[in-house]
Motif scaffolding. Structure first.
Motif, PDB file in Angstrom:
ATOM      1  N   SER A  63       0.832  -1.200   0.000  1.00  0.00           N
ATOM      2  CA  SER A  63       0.000   0.000   0.000  1.00  0.00           C
ATOM      3  C   SER A  63       0.868   1.251   0.000  1.00  0.00           C
ATOM      4  CB  SER A  63      -0.926   0.008   1.220  1.00  0.00           C
ATOM      5  OG  SER A  63      -0.174  -0.073   2.413  1.00  0.00           O
TER       6      SER A  63
ATOM      7  N   SER B 192      -7.705  -1.545   3.869  1.00  0.00           N
ATOM      8  CA  SER B 192      -7.808  -0.096   3.917  1.00  0.00           C
ATOM      9  C   SER B 192      -7.826   0.363   5.370  1.00  0.00           C
ATOM     10  CB  SER B 192      -9.085   0.362   3.206  1.00  0.00           C
ATOM     11  OG  SER B 192     -10.230  -0.081   3.921  1.00  0.00           O
TER      12      SER B 192
ATOM     13  N   LEU C  12      -4.495  -6.694   1.160  1.00  0.00           N
ATOM     14  CA  LEU C  12      -4.274  -5.388   1.771  1.00  0.00           C
ATOM     15  C   LEU C  12      -5.572  -4.933   2.403  1.00  0.00           C
ATOM     16  CD1 LEU C  12      -2.268  -3.570  -1.068  1.00  0.00           C
ATOM     17  CD2 LEU C  12      -1.342  -4.634   0.988  1.00  0.00           C
TER      18      LEU C  12
ATOM     19  N   ASP D 107      -3.181   2.457  -3.674  1.00  0.00           N
ATOM     20  CA  ASP D 107      -3.739   3.423  -2.722  1.00  0.00           C
ATOM     21  C   ASP D 107      -4.987   2.800  -2.099  1.00  0.00           C
ATOM     22  OD1 ASP D 107      -4.580   5.546  -1.254  1.00  0.00           O
ATOM     23  OD2 ASP D 107      -4.885   6.921  -2.931  1.00  0.00           O
ATOM     24  N   VAL D 108      -4.873   2.440  -0.835  1.00  0.00           N
ATOM     25  CA  VAL D 108      -5.979   1.747  -0.162  1.00  0.00           C
ATOM     26  C   VAL D 108      -6.793   2.693   0.717  1.00  0.00           C
ATOM     27  CG1 VAL D 108      -4.816  -0.479  -0.196  1.00  0.00           C
ATOM     28  CG2 VAL D 108      -4.447   1.059   1.736  1.00  0.00           C
TER      29      VAL D 108
END
Length: 894
Positions: free
Chosen positions: A341, A522, A520, A427-428
């Motif tokens: 990330s 967020s 991943l 981009d999380v």
């Protein structure tokens, strides 16, 4: 008699012996075992010898075949004199050279009287037998192979397997002979025979009793009774899906798939060989479906096979899997791919082999996309051949064409290999917004996945964890969480619905991005359903213009949920296709109405109301359905209509017919309608009286007295107008003349300028009336009311220049109407002047343009004449008499 009794006792003993022998069933070993049938004159040394022979059949088969051939060929001379022979059949395992069980067959003995029995009398008969449960869990198979095949190659070999399957594990007595079922073994291949017993999955734990009947060369052999539980003799299918890969830590992972039908845990035997600078072979047993091999070097080749067996208890090894070969590349990256990330730090390791020689880690350099050299301060030497690079605070990967990753290259000092590692930076930071409905029964959460659309092969999942009460100050990803089904909407957002909900429980949510490279999460957010309520819109909304006050009043009813104090927002505007809204805030939670001023009390207004918690939490509700005002009288008319008169009849007579003309009041003046008009009269002798005109805009009366004052009153449902215009008709005042001059100047076909001069007067001038009409047509008179202080006025109408118009200016005094100034047509002097000015405006630009053009022509002609003249004059500097003279210096001429 004695012999008869002895014979009966002997038969009884043999029967007991037979029952005892038959009740002892031979437990089948999971390894290969041997069935040996020999005549009684062969001692136990034969069984030891035959056991040895079975282990080295290839070495003895030639000698044995010769002996058998000799004995068979010599049997013709005395074969008819052979006695009957009894054969004893026993089982031998590979671990034990002694008979495990010694028993006769069901008939107790096997008597052989044929000529073929000579060979069996001398040598006996031996078979290798192995039985197992097939990996598909449907067949129990036995494999029967003669140890010495050549002596019996001319004999027919037939094998039958008799079996019974019982759910009793320890049978107290042998089942009856009739209860056995028979299957014929397949001996189509001369070297061995296959026997198959159908066993269903539910009967894997049953006990299988069986024995073999073997017919060879006209001789029938029968094995002792065998017993087995199929579950304990399962031979699984070989493992499949053999795969090898370099792990993120630089090891070689060997993985495979377990047989799908195995009903129990398995163990695995892995054998592999490595062919690099030094060849090595390894054999390991593991319980997992993978094995890690360390010390992997570039350019090495690995060949691997795997087989499986039951983990606990007895079982049979499966066949070996198909060999799989894997060759490591010349440049090894570990990990070869990284998914991470934005803002994180990652590291790649590399081993570089160049021309069969591993490059020193100190000579390795790193590049990003072969365009940017990574600074050396980010390198680390892990070992002599392993180099590491660390990439800190990463930014999101920008797709470059079809490449959605950054390529990280490990290079020698002077060259780079074409292999590279892949770096995916995502981009999380995904924003999750939630909203609780006005009924407080469900919570809808939405989020957009636009930031991670470039990651091919990824899947998104919302996960959440519900706490018992409220949210923590710092929400974090929980190890125990639940997935939530979300559906993609047309607007590109995913939508998830929580129902039922707990209003005061904290829902910690995050988006998990699942990919083959990893997952991943967020940043988590915590939502309290009670804090994100979107109330229902207010109901029973009404809008009206208040009577006598003249304000727009909007009223509503508060929604039932939530029970918190609410603030309200009102928007209102003139009704139309595109409403220009104005907003009014109401912060009083107890208020149910609000009044706002509006400029037009006689227009239709639309109004809507919405609400939100007073403490600012949650969302505004939707706007309520619009409410509309109804146009109705709200006040008395502001004033009466402006009016004018027409005088009909002989002007020399004192009695004249006066016709009053007025225009209907506009809504802003009538507030908002006029139901009728009333004309009020006032004279010296007759006093005052009123006449109802209704909705008409014209009224005629007889003027007979010296002074007659009239006014027109507008009346609506509220009352009569207060401010009304008066007009007095007076004989004496009609002779007062204060208008000295009046001029009319046409500007164009739609506008005429009137200007006038007034002389001083002792009377009070209230206003002026301008009147005009077309004399060539029978048009109605048009008039305008003009303030008394104006000296010039623009009349906008449709004027035809060739027509003749009459313009009149009437001064209106408080005492009555004065003498008018009347002109017929436009003022001529000014008209001609304007025409001359217009001609001048056209001629002057033409003259100026002609002068400029003439001047330019003269200048051009002068230059050309000068050039032509000087071309014929010689240059004096080129003359002999002019050599040495300075033509710039002045010479006085005498």
């Amino acid at each position: 008699m004695i012999y008869q009794k002895f014979y009966v006792v002997l038969l009884h003993c043999e029967f007991l012996y037979l029952i005892t022998a038959f009740n002892v069933a031979y437990p089948i070993s999971t390894w290969r075992f041997k069935l040996s049938c020999v005549p009684p004159n062969i001692t136990d040394d034969y069984f030891r010898l035959s056991a040895g022979i079975s282990k080295n059949t290839s070495n003895l088969s030639g000698d044995y075949e010769a002996v058998a051939e000799t004995k068979f060929n010599s049997s013709d001379t005395y074969i008819s004199n052979l006695p009957k022979v009894t054969f004893h059949c026993c089982f031998e395992s590979e671990q034990d050279v002694n008979c495990s069980v010694h028993a006769d067959n069901i008939e107790e003995k096997t008597a052989v009287s044929t000529e073929n029995s000579f060979i069996f009398q001398q040598l006996g008969a031996n078979w290798n037998i192995q039985c197992w449960m097939e990996g598909d869990m449907e067949l129990f198979s036995c494999y029967v192979e003669p140890l010495f095949k050549n002596p019996f190659k001319n004999y027919d070999l037939k094998i039958h397997l008799l079996y019974v399957l019982s759910d009793v594990i320890d049978l107290p007595l042998t089942p009856q002979k009739d209860s056995f079922q028979t299957v014929q073994c397949n001996c189509s291949v001369q070297e061995y025979c296959d026997c198959h017993v159908p066993v269903t999955t539910v009967k894997l734990n049953y006990t299988l009793l069986m024995y073999l009947k073997i017919t060879s060369g006209g001789v029938i052999f029968q094995s002792p009774l065998m017993s087995v539980q199929p579950i304990n003799a399962v031979k699984p299918h070989p493992p499949s899906g053999l795969h090898m890969e370099i792990t993120d830590h630089g090891n070689l992972r060997i993985s495979w798939c377990s047989p799908t039908l195995a009903p129990f845990p398995l163990q695995y035997q892995v054998k592999y060989s490595e062919n690099s600078t030094v060849r090595r072979e390894v054999d390991e047993i593991v319980s997992d479906t993978s094995l890690l091999v360390d010390s992997v070097l570039p350019g090495s080749s690995y060949e691997v096979q795997v087989r499986a067996k039951k983990l606990d208890g007895p079982g049979i090894w499966s066949d070996w899997s198909t060999p799989h070969v894997f060759t490591t590349p010349d440049v090894i990256y570990f990990p070869p791919k990284i998914l991470t990330s934005v803002g994180s730090n990652v590291s790649f390791h590399c081993i570089y082999k160049n021309e069969n020689k591993t490059v020193s880690s100190e000579k390795i350099v790193w590049w990003m996309n072969l365009a940017e050299k990574i600074p050396q301060r980010q390198y680390n030497v892990i070992s002599d051949h392993v180099s590491r690079v660390t990439l800190p605070n990463l930014k999101a990967t920008k797709p470059r064409g079809k490449f959605t990753y950054d390529a990280v290259y490990c290079c020698n000092e002077h060259e780079c290999h074409h292999r590279y590692a892949e770096l995916y930076v995502i981009d999380v930071n995904i924003n999750i917004s939630c909203e609780t409905d006005g009924y407080l029964t469900k919570m809808t959460c939405r989020w957009s996945a636009n930031t991670i659309q470039s990651l091919v092969g990824s899947s998104l999942q919302l996960r959440y964890h519900r706490s018992s009460l409220y949210c923590s100050d710092r929400p974090s990803v929980q190890t125990i969480s639940e997935p939530k089904d979300c559906h993609l909407q047309r607007d590109g957002f995913y939508e998830c619905i929580f129902q039922p909900i707990f209003l005061l429980s904290g829902y910690t949510m995050w988006i998990r991005i699942n990919h083959t490279l990893g997952s991943l999460d967020s940043p988590p957010t915590c939502v309290l359903p009670d804090s994100v309520v979107k109330p229902l819109p207010p109901s029973s909304v009404k809008a009206e213009i208040t009577v006598n006050i003249g304000l727009l009043k909007i009223s509503w009813e508060k929604p039932v949920f939530p029970e918190n104090n609410l603030q309200f927002q009102i928007r209102y505007g003139l009704n139309g296709k595109e409403i220009q809204w104005k907003v009014h805030e109401v912060y009083d939670a107890k208020s149910k109405s609000a009044s706002v001023p509006v400029p037009d009390l006689c227009a239709v207004y639309a109004a809507q109301v919405r609400c939100k918690r007073l403490d600012g939490l949650g969302y505004w509700s939707n706007w309520s359905n619009p409410a509309y005002t109804v146009v109705m009288d709200v006040k008395v008319p502001v004033r009466g209509p402006e009016f004018w008169r027409l005088i009909n009849g002989d002007t020399t007579k004192k009695e004249k017919n006066i016709t009053l003309l007025w225009k209907p009041l506009k809504k802003n003046d009538s507030l908002c309608s006029v139901s009728r008009y009333v004309v009020k009269h006032c004279t010296t002798h007759n006093g005052t009286w009123s006449e109802d005109v209704g909705n008409g805009t014209k009224f005629t009366f007889l003027w007979t007295e010296q002074a007659h004052t009239v006014s027109v009153v507008a009346i609506n449902s509220i009352g009569a107008s207060f401010a009304n215009s008066n007009l007095t008709f007076s004989w004496p005042m009609s002779k007062v003349n204060i208008v000295q001059s009046l001029s009319a100047y046409p500007l164009n076909s739609s506008c005429v300028i009137l200007s006038w001069m007034l002389s001083p007067s002792d009377y009070h001038l209230m206003y002026l009336i301008v009147e005009w009409k077309n004399l060539n047509e029978d048009d109605e008179i048009k008039w305008l009311r003009i303030p008394s202080n104006v000296k010039k006025y623009y009349i906008h109408d449709h004027f035809i220049p060739i027509e003749k118009y009459q313009f009149s200016l009437y001064p209106i005094f408080m005492e009555g109407m004065g003498k008018p100034k009347i002109i017929n047509g436009f003022t001529q002097d000014n008209n001609e002047k304007q025409q001359n000015d217009a001609g001048l405006y056209v001629i002057v630009p033409i003259i100026i343009s002609s002068c400029v053009l003439l001047l330019g022509t003269l200048l051009i002609s002068h230059q050309r004449m000068k050039k032509l003249f000087w071309e014929d004059v010689p240059n004096p500097k080129n003359c002999s008499w002019a050599q040495g003279l300075n033509f710039q210096k002045r010479t006085d001429i005498l």
